[in-house]
Design a protein around this motif. Structure first.
Motif, PDB file in Angstrom:
ATOM      1  N   VAL A 235       0.818  -0.996   0.102  1.00 47.06           N
ATOM      2  CA  VAL A 235      -0.180   0.073  -0.095  1.00 47.06           C
ATOM      3  C   VAL A 235       0.954   1.303  -0.021  1.00 47.06           C
ATOM      4  N   GLU A 236       0.347   2.460  -0.008  1.00 47.01           N
ATOM      5  CA  GLU A 236       0.962   3.499  -0.153  1.00 47.01           C
ATOM      6  C   GLU A 236       2.060   3.623   0.898  1.00 47.01           C
ATOM      7  N   GLY A 237       3.466   4.082   0.311  1.00 52.36           N
ATOM      8  CA  GLY A 237       4.483   4.182   1.168  1.00 52.36           C
ATOM      9  C   GLY A 237       5.353   3.097   1.368  1.00 52.36           C
ATOM     10  N   ASP A 238       4.923   1.744   1.112  1.00 49.32           N
ATOM     11  CA  ASP A 238       5.664   0.651   1.349  1.00 49.32           C
ATOM     12  C   ASP A 238       6.580   0.655   0.368  1.00 49.32           C
ATOM     13  N   THR A 239       7.810  -0.314   0.584  1.00 46.42           N
ATOM     14  CA  THR A 239       8.876  -0.474  -0.255  1.00 46.42           C
ATOM     15  C   THR A 239       8.866  -2.008  -0.622  1.00 46.42           C
ATOM     16  N   ILE A 240       8.659  -2.294  -1.722  1.00 45.28           N
ATOM     17  CA  ILE A 240       8.579  -3.523  -2.300  1.00 45.28           C
ATOM     18  C   ILE A 240       9.776  -4.025  -3.179  1.00 45.28           C
ATOM     19  N   GLU A 241       9.946  -5.247  -2.894  1.00 46.56           N
ATOM     20  CA  GLU A 241      11.122  -5.823  -3.404  1.00 46.56           C
ATOM     21  C   GLU A 241      11.200  -7.334  -3.468  1.00 46.56           C
ATOM     22  N   ILE A 242      11.428  -7.800  -4.720  1.00 46.33           N
ATOM     23  CA  ILE A 242      11.512  -9.566  -4.753  1.00 46.33           C
ATOM     24  C   ILE A 242      12.777  -9.872  -5.120  1.00 46.33           C
ATOM     25  N   ARG A 243      13.216 -10.932  -4.375  1.00 48.59           N
ATOM     26  CA  ARG A 243      14.553 -11.394  -4.412  1.00 48.59           C
ATOM     27  C   ARG A 243      14.431 -12.977  -4.771  1.00 48.59           C
ATOM     28  N   ASN A 244      14.840 -13.352  -5.986  1.00 46.78           N
ATOM     29  CA  ASN A 244      14.923 -14.913  -6.068  1.00 46.78           C
ATOM     30  C   ASN A 244      13.319 -15.336  -5.833  1.00 46.78           C
ATOM     31  N   LYS A 245      12.411 -14.776  -6.137  1.00 47.49           N
ATOM     32  CA  LYS A 245      10.787 -15.049  -5.932  1.00 47.49           C
ATOM     33  C   LYS A 245      10.371 -14.715  -4.614  1.00 47.49           C
ATOM     34  N   HIS A 246      11.261 -14.362  -3.780  1.00 48.36           N
ATOM     35  CA  HIS A 246      10.634 -14.093  -2.185  1.00 48.36           C
ATOM     36  C   HIS A 246      10.319 -12.661  -2.307  1.00 48.36           C
TER      37      HIS A 246
ATOM     38  N   GLY B 234       3.188  -1.925 -13.188  1.00 52.20           N
ATOM     39  CA  GLY B 234       3.165  -0.835 -12.202  1.00 52.20           C
ATOM     40  C   GLY B 234       1.922  -1.091 -11.283  1.00 52.20           C
ATOM     41  N   PHE B 235       1.680   0.166 -10.818  1.00 57.23           N
ATOM     42  CA  PHE B 235       0.640   0.359  -9.685  1.00 57.23           C
ATOM     43  C   PHE B 235      -0.751   0.559 -10.160  1.00 57.23           C
ATOM     44  N   VAL B 236      -1.522   0.321  -9.326  1.00 52.63           N
ATOM     45  CA  VAL B 236      -3.144   0.290  -9.328  1.00 52.63           C
ATOM     46  C   VAL B 236      -3.504   1.592  -8.602  1.00 52.63           C
ATOM     47  N   ASP B 237      -4.209   2.547  -9.236  1.00 54.54           N
ATOM     48  CA  ASP B 237      -4.823   3.742  -8.692  1.00 54.54           C
ATOM     49  C   ASP B 237      -5.884   3.329  -7.699  1.00 54.54           C
ATOM     50  N   LEU B 238      -5.878   3.958  -6.511  1.00 58.71           N
ATOM     51  CA  LEU B 238      -7.206   3.308  -5.596  1.00 58.71           C
ATOM     52  C   LEU B 238      -8.527   3.723  -6.507  1.00 58.71           C
ATOM     53  N   LYS B 239      -8.478   4.961  -7.314  1.00 59.28           N
ATOM     54  CA  LYS B 239      -9.513   5.110  -8.103  1.00 59.28           C
ATOM     55  C   LYS B 239     -10.042   3.919  -8.875  1.00 59.28           C
TER      56      LYS B 239
ATOM     57  N   ASN C 175      12.745 -11.121  -9.801  1.00 58.87           N
ATOM     58  CA  ASN C 175      13.747 -10.062  -9.259  1.00 58.87           C
ATOM     59  C   ASN C 175      13.165  -9.011  -9.550  1.00 58.87           C
ATOM     60  N   PHE C 176      12.888  -8.276  -8.520  1.00 61.84           N
ATOM     61  CA  PHE C 176      12.268  -6.738  -8.918  1.00 61.84           C
ATOM     62  C   PHE C 176      12.429  -5.906  -7.646  1.00 61.84           C
ATOM     63  N   GLY C 177      12.462  -4.601  -8.169  1.00 61.13           N
ATOM     64  CA  GLY C 177      12.610  -3.554  -7.206  1.00 61.13           C
ATOM     65  C   GLY C 177      13.931  -3.340  -6.299  1.00 61.13           C
ATOM     66  N   PRO C 178      14.208  -2.575  -5.452  1.00 60.94           N
ATOM     67  CA  PRO C 178      13.149  -1.998  -4.669  1.00 60.94           C
ATOM     68  C   PRO C 178      12.366  -1.107  -5.261  1.00 60.94           C
ATOM     69  N   ILE C 179      11.050  -0.651  -4.706  1.00 58.19           N
ATOM     70  CA  ILE C 179      10.382   0.230  -5.476  1.00 58.19           C
ATOM     71  C   ILE C 179       9.469   0.748  -4.290  1.00 58.19           C
ATOM     72  N   THR C 180       9.086   2.037  -4.084  1.00 56.25           N
ATOM     73  CA  THR C 180       8.306   2.478  -3.094  1.00 56.25           C
ATOM     74  C   THR C 180       6.699   2.775  -3.841  1.00 56.25           C
ATOM     75  N   VAL C 181       5.781   2.162  -3.177  1.00 52.50           N
ATOM     76  CA  VAL C 181       4.236   2.596  -3.624  1.00 52.50           C
ATOM     77  C   VAL C 181       4.003   4.054  -3.831  1.00 52.50           C
ATOM     78  N   LEU C 182       3.371   4.457  -4.734  1.00 50.74           N
ATOM     79  CA  LEU C 182       3.097   5.838  -4.810  1.00 50.74           C
ATOM     80  C   LEU C 182       1.812   6.193  -3.917  1.00 50.74           C
ATOM     81  N   PRO C 183       1.642   7.362  -3.639  1.00 50.35           N
ATOM     82  CA  PRO C 183       0.336   7.885  -2.826  1.00 50.35           C
ATOM     83  C   PRO C 183      -0.607   7.415  -3.566  1.00 50.35           C
ATOM     84  N   ASN C 184      -1.821   7.002  -3.012  1.00 51.47           N
ATOM     85  CA  ASN C 184      -3.006   6.729  -3.301  1.00 51.47           C
ATOM     86  C   ASN C 184      -3.057   5.695  -4.504  1.00 51.47           C
ATOM     87  N   SER C 185      -1.988   4.428  -4.011  1.00 50.02           N
ATOM     88  CA  SER C 185      -1.936   3.481  -5.204  1.00 50.02           C
ATOM     89  C   SER C 185      -1.611   2.262  -4.363  1.00 50.02           C
ATOM     90  N   LEU C 186      -1.769   1.240  -5.058  1.00 53.98           N
ATOM     91  CA  LEU C 186      -1.483  -0.329  -4.685  1.00 53.98           C
ATOM     92  C   LEU C 186      -0.381  -1.005  -5.437  1.00 53.98           C
TER      93      LEU C 186
END
Length: 209
Positions: A105-116, A174-179, A146-157
């Motif tokens: 959710v908004e503000g989270d830092t997401i990362e995927i390392r070797n599927k984890h 990318g992200f899903v807008d809450l709208k 293997n992805f990121g790290p990336i921070t979830v934008l405001p009003n996004s998922l």
């Protein structure tokens, strides 16, 4: 006793039937627009949580009341949380509806390392997630494993399918807008196994987790 001028003229059967049908249509539209909507699962990106042929109900009220035919929220109620299974307008084609699990959710830092999956630096394991390909694809080739790290934008998922090796999700587009979120999936009300031409009786009535 009623006089002749006070006598009540009974409604014709046709008029009664038309009125009943119109009321039923209005109620159905109201429920579909603001409360609950039915969806059918067409792909395997959420297996085994959701299988092809599952029919689900989505709570549209839980995240707020929206203005009909728009993405504008009239009365906010709550926002999706990590772990929720949500239906949303696909960012690359808003005419299509997608269903995935919220993992960020908004503000989270997401990362995927070797599927984890890691959220804010901590490993997060969803018991519903499955992996069918033992190969971990390098980050420079594609973002699946293997992805990121990336921070979830405001009003996004940030969303992912439970069938992690076979899901086209936020890792790719990318992200899903809450709208764009239509609601939270909460129950399977019907399930049809097309391959075996039969009803999956054991799945009917299952609440989604």
């Amino acid at each position: 006793m009623a006089t002749e001028n006070e006598k009540i003229t009974p409604k014709s059967s046709l008029r009664e039937n038309v009125e009943a049908i119109l009321i039923a249509i209005v109620l159905a539209l109201f429920i579909r627009t603001f409360v609950v909507q039915a969806f059918k699962i067409p792909s395997g990106s959420m297996k085994e949580t959701l299988k092809i042929g599952d029919h689900i109900l989505v709570n549209k009220f839980i995240y707020g009341i929206k203005v009909p035919f728009t993405d504008m929220t009239l009365v906010p109620v709550s926002n999706p949380e990590r772990g929720d299974i949500v239906v949303f307008k696909f960012p690359e084609d808003p005419d299509k509806d997608f269903i995935k699990r919220v993992v960020g959710v908004e503000g989270d830092t997401i990362e995927i390392r070797n599927k984890h999956l890691f959220v804010n630096g901590a490993p997060v394991d969803y018991k519903q997630a499955i992996f069918t390909d033992p190969v971990a694809i390098p980050k420079g080739v594609q973002p699946r494993d293997n992805f990121g790290p990336i921070t979830v934008l405001p009003n996004s998922l940030f969303v992912m399918g439970d069938n992690r090796d076979h899901s086209y999700d936020s890792r790719f587009w990318g992200f899903v807008d809450l709208k764009a979120v239509k609601g939270k999936a909460f129950i399977i009300y019907w399930s049809w196994d097309k391959e075996n031409f039969g009803v999956r009786w054991s799945r009917i009535g299952d609440f989604l987790k």
